[in-house]
Design a protein around this motif. Structure first.
Motif, mmCIF file in Angstrom:
data_model
loop_
_atom_site.group_PDB
_atom_site.id
_atom_site.type_symbol
_atom_site.label_atom_id
_atom_site.label_comp_id
_atom_site.label_asym_id
_atom_site.label_seq_id
_atom_site.Cartn_x
_atom_site.Cartn_y
_atom_site.Cartn_z
ATOM 1 N N THR A 35 1.000 -1.129 0.089
ATOM 2 C CA THR A 35 -0.318 -0.019 0.120
ATOM 3 C C THR A 35 0.920 1.380 -0.192
ATOM 4 N N GLN A 36 2.020 1.102 0.772
ATOM 5 C CA GLN A 36 3.100 2.320 0.837
ATOM 6 C C GLN A 36 3.511 2.870 -0.703
ATOM 7 N N LEU A 37 3.831 1.540 -1.020
ATOM 8 C CA LEU A 37 4.496 1.498 -2.627
ATOM 9 C C LEU A 37 3.478 2.369 -3.543
ATOM 10 N N LEU A 38 2.012 1.682 -3.368
ATOM 11 C CA LEU A 38 1.259 2.202 -4.263
ATOM 12 C C LEU A 38 1.165 3.651 -4.539
ATOM 13 N N TRP A 112 13.377 2.068 -8.792
ATOM 14 C CA TRP A 112 12.898 3.048 -8.175
ATOM 15 C C TRP A 112 12.164 2.651 -7.120
ATOM 16 N N LEU A 113 11.213 1.420 -7.274
ATOM 17 C CA LEU A 113 10.151 0.960 -6.249
ATOM 18 C C LEU A 113 11.295 0.335 -5.308
ATOM 19 N N GLN A 114 12.190 -0.534 -5.544
ATOM 20 C CA GLN A 114 13.097 -1.120 -4.619
ATOM 21 C C GLN A 114 13.832 -0.130 -3.889
ATOM 22 N N ALA A 115 14.290 0.799 -4.263
ATOM 23 C CA ALA A 115 14.723 2.113 -3.357
ATOM 24 C C ALA A 115 13.755 2.540 -2.403
ATOM 25 N N GLU A 116 12.440 2.695 -2.631
ATOM 26 C CA GLU A 116 11.469 3.206 -1.978
ATOM 27 C C GLU A 116 11.127 2.342 -0.980
ATOM 28 N N LEU A 117 11.254 0.754 -1.120
ATOM 29 C CA LEU A 117 10.871 -0.250 -0.249
ATOM 30 C C LEU A 117 11.872 -0.216 0.841
ATOM 31 N N GLU A 118 13.106 -0.265 0.263
ATOM 32 C CA GLU A 118 14.205 -0.027 1.240
ATOM 33 C C GLU A 118 13.931 1.296 2.341
ATOM 34 N N ARG A 119 13.796 2.312 1.832
ATOM 35 C CA ARG A 119 13.410 3.799 2.581
ATOM 36 C C ARG A 119 12.284 3.101 3.677
ATOM 37 N N ASN A 122 13.427 0.985 6.345
ATOM 38 C CA ASN A 122 14.209 2.055 7.257
ATOM 39 C C ASN A 122 13.607 2.854 7.984
ATOM 40 N N GLY A 123 12.313 3.065 7.752
ATOM 41 C CA GLY A 123 11.528 3.852 8.643
ATOM 42 C C GLY A 123 11.350 5.244 8.241
ATOM 43 N N TYR A 124 11.729 5.534 6.837
ATOM 44 C CA TYR A 124 11.561 6.982 6.157
ATOM 45 C C TYR A 124 11.327 6.763 4.897
ATOM 46 N N HIS A 125 10.706 8.011 4.422
ATOM 47 C CA HIS A 125 10.343 7.895 2.881
ATOM 48 C C HIS A 125 10.841 9.043 2.287
ATOM 49 N N ALA A 126 11.571 8.983 1.227
ATOM 50 C CA ALA A 126 12.276 9.970 0.329
ATOM 51 C C ALA A 126 11.227 10.664 -0.568
#
Length: 128
Positions: A35-38, A112-119, A122-126
């Protein structure tokens, strides 16, 4: 004639309900990540490039949501990585990779999505 229509309606309802029971149930963590990725896609200022055409964020999110819903009904998505690989990285029709075009350039939607999943993990969003 009415009996046949009623029979078809009953069968349709049965198949719809049966498909809902067959749907894969994600654990809460996986569902939250997807859901966060979407939402990340849906609120992004980046353009989503699919099969040579640029789509706005809201249409990209809706497209990926429909893909993940289909895959969940087929029990093919168990986690966010499955979502990225099977729904978010390439066209199911052409096999061409999806790309995103942001202010800093183009990249594959997969990276792009893999980098966001890592963020996310790790508890934050870029910002996209």
């Amino acid at each position: 004639m009415r009996h046949e229509v009623l029979k078809k309606c009953v069968l349709l309802v049965f198949f719809v309900l049966a498909s809902q029971f067959a749907r894969a149930e994600l654990d809460a963590s996986a569902q939250a990540e997807i859901t966060q990725l979407l939402d990340f896609v849906g609120h992004s200022p980046c353009g989503f490039l699919r099969n040579g055409k640029r789509y706005p964020a809201s249409e990209a999110r809706a497209h990926l949501q429909s893909k993940v819903d289909y895959l969940l009904n087929k029990n093919m998505v168990k986690n966010a990585e499955d979502f990225i690989e099977l729904a978010g990285s390439k066209s199911s029709l052409s096999g061409k990779p999806y790309e995103v075009s942001c202010a800093d350039g183009k990249q594959t939607s997969k990276s792009w999505l893999q980098a966001e999943l890592e963020r996310i993990r790790n508890g934050y969003h870029a910002k996209p």
